[in-house]
Design an enzyme around this catalytic site. Structure first.
Site, mmCIF file in Angstrom:
data_model
loop_
_atom_site.group_PDB
_atom_site.id
_atom_site.type_symbol
_atom_site.label_atom_id
_atom_site.label_comp_id
_atom_site.label_asym_id
_atom_site.label_seq_id
_atom_site.Cartn_x
_atom_site.Cartn_y
_atom_site.Cartn_z
ATOM 1 N N GLY A 13 38.538 50.021 46.174
ATOM 2 C CA GLY A 13 39.003 48.821 46.868
ATOM 3 C C GLY A 13 40.048 48.130 46.000
ATOM 4 N N GLY A 16 39.039 48.483 42.148
ATOM 5 C CA GLY A 16 39.094 49.905 41.777
ATOM 6 C C GLY A 16 40.534 50.404 41.779
ATOM 7 N N ALA A 131 43.231 40.864 42.487
ATOM 8 C CA ALA A 131 43.817 42.066 43.090
ATOM 9 C C ALA A 131 43.668 41.983 44.597
ATOM 10 C CB ALA A 131 43.121 43.312 42.561
ATOM 11 N N LYS A 186 29.734 33.630 35.587
ATOM 12 C CA LYS A 186 30.588 34.034 36.717
ATOM 13 C C LYS A 186 29.806 33.964 38.030
ATOM 14 C CE LYS A 186 33.933 37.620 38.090
ATOM 15 N NZ LYS A 186 34.222 37.067 39.346
ATOM 16 N N SER A 254 37.088 36.448 47.552
ATOM 17 C CA SER A 254 36.735 37.777 48.088
ATOM 18 C C SER A 254 35.805 37.627 49.296
ATOM 19 C CB SER A 254 36.093 38.625 46.991
ATOM 20 O OG SER A 254 35.036 37.922 46.386
HETATM 21 O O1 PAF Z 1 35.316 36.587 44.240
HETATM 22 C C1 PAF Z 1 36.402 36.039 43.987
HETATM 23 O O2 PAF Z 1 37.257 35.831 44.854
HETATM 24 C C2 PAF Z 1 36.741 35.691 42.544
HETATM 25 O O3 PAF Z 1 35.683 36.116 41.724
HETATM 26 C C3 PAF Z 1 37.034 34.208 42.311
HETATM 27 C C4 PAF Z 1 36.946 33.936 40.824
HETATM 28 C C5 PAF Z 1 36.101 33.293 43.054
HETATM 29 C C6 PAF Z 1 38.462 33.890 42.636
HETATM 30 O O4 PAF Z 1 38.793 34.007 43.983
#
Ligand code: PAF
Length: 303
Positions: A13, A16, A131, A186, A254
């Site tokens: 994706g 990757g 990305a 995170k 994401s």
């Molecule tokens: O999942 C995501 O999109 C990223 O980890 C983050 C840090 C929230 C930035 O969009």
């Protein structure tokens, strides 16, 4: 040392594909592993657009699980919920000396990998590189970030040289002795930013208008975080969330992207993981539970 420059990537994706592009640009050998029908349609040539907008063509080799003997380094960049199904065909095939590096958002896959690949060196990575999968064969590196890698079992302690080689290919890569702590940090950031941006249909930067929600979500996690050894107050977490949201202001998270495209989200590996940990400790997280339920309802409405 050559075997440390020979990567097999499982999961092509955005992350990757970015890793394939960065590694191949730095002269590493890159193969893509096909494990299911969906991945049979993997592109033959990848177009990797770097941070300067330059396009690099990547012509990976393709491997099947029956070729697992040839895998010297396995980089798993599937979504968290795909790790078990994607790695199952490698059980009893992957050489036990092959290091496995898990690089995905969220938590909860480590125990499964340890159970099924008990002798392999297991590394955990986190990355803040941005990305975007523009098309299945076109990957854009949208923002530089930090990549931290650490050992999840004693066998992986010997893999430090690998991180030095990665650092030649990535904007930043370094070894961490506190990878689980970094993973938790995170996780908290993702568990706040991702559902809020997905439900409110906003890019990360607009979260500045949701400070009250961010405060509630962070406050609620403090007892759980204390159990993990974190003593920082609510403000520390709120500032962390707002800092990442402002550094990635124009990005759609994401989870926003997954739901917008009708794909399953990573909510189970983020909020779901936090809820399960809280339940185990007799804690309740009502604001996180509410976000979880709303994201699940959104996912189900696609089905
Ligand atoms: O999942 C995501 O999109 C990223 O980890 C983050 C840090 C929230 C930035 O969009």
């Amino acid at each position: 040392m050559e075997s440390l420059r020979n990567w097999t990537i499982l999961g092509c994706g955005a992350i990757g594909g970015m890793m394939a592009g960065l590694l191949s640009r730095a002269g590493h050998q890159v193969s893509l592993l096909r494990t299911d029908k969906e991945q049979v349609t993997l592109p033959i040539i990848l177009r990797f657009e770097d941070l300067d907008g330059q396009i690099h063509q990547v012509e990976p080799d393709f491997l099947l699980p029956k070729d697992a003997d040839n895998i010297s380094l396995l980089l798993v960049t599937t979504k968290a919920y795909q790790v078990a199904p994607a790695m199952t065909p490698l059980i009893d095939r992957l050489p036990t000396h092959t290091p496995i590096l898990l690089l995905h958002n969220g938590m909860g896959t480590e125990d499964w990998v340890k159970d099924h690949f008990p002798d392999n060196p297991l590394l955990i990575g986190i990355t803040s590189n941005g990305a975007l999968l523009v098309e299945p064969e076109h990957i854009r590196h949208t923002g530089p970030g930090e990549t931290w890698i650490g050992a999840a079992n004693p066998a992986a302690q010997a893999c430090r040289p690998l991180v030095e080689l990665l650092a030649q290919a990535l904007p930043h890569a370094a070894w961490s002795e506190q990878i689980h702590r970094q993973q938790w940090t995170k996780l908290v950031i993702n568990a706040v930013i991702n559902p809020l941006t997905a439900l409110n249909n906003i890019p990360n930067g607009e979260l500045i208008a949701f400070q009250a929600d961010i405060q509630t979500l962070c406050r609620e996690l403090l007892p759980l975080l204390a159990q993990q050894g974190f003593s920082a107050p609510e403000k520390y977490w709120v500032d962390k969330v707002l800092q990442v949201a402002s550094l990635t202001a124009s990005n759609y998270s994401s989870m926003h992207q997954d739901l917008a495209r009708g794909r399953p989200s990573e909510i189970d590996a983020m909020t779901g993981f936090l809820l399960a940990e809280a339940r185990r400790l007799g804690l309740s997280l009502p604001a996180h539970q509410a976000l979880y339920d709303k994201i699940k309802a959104k996912e189900n409405s696609h089905e």
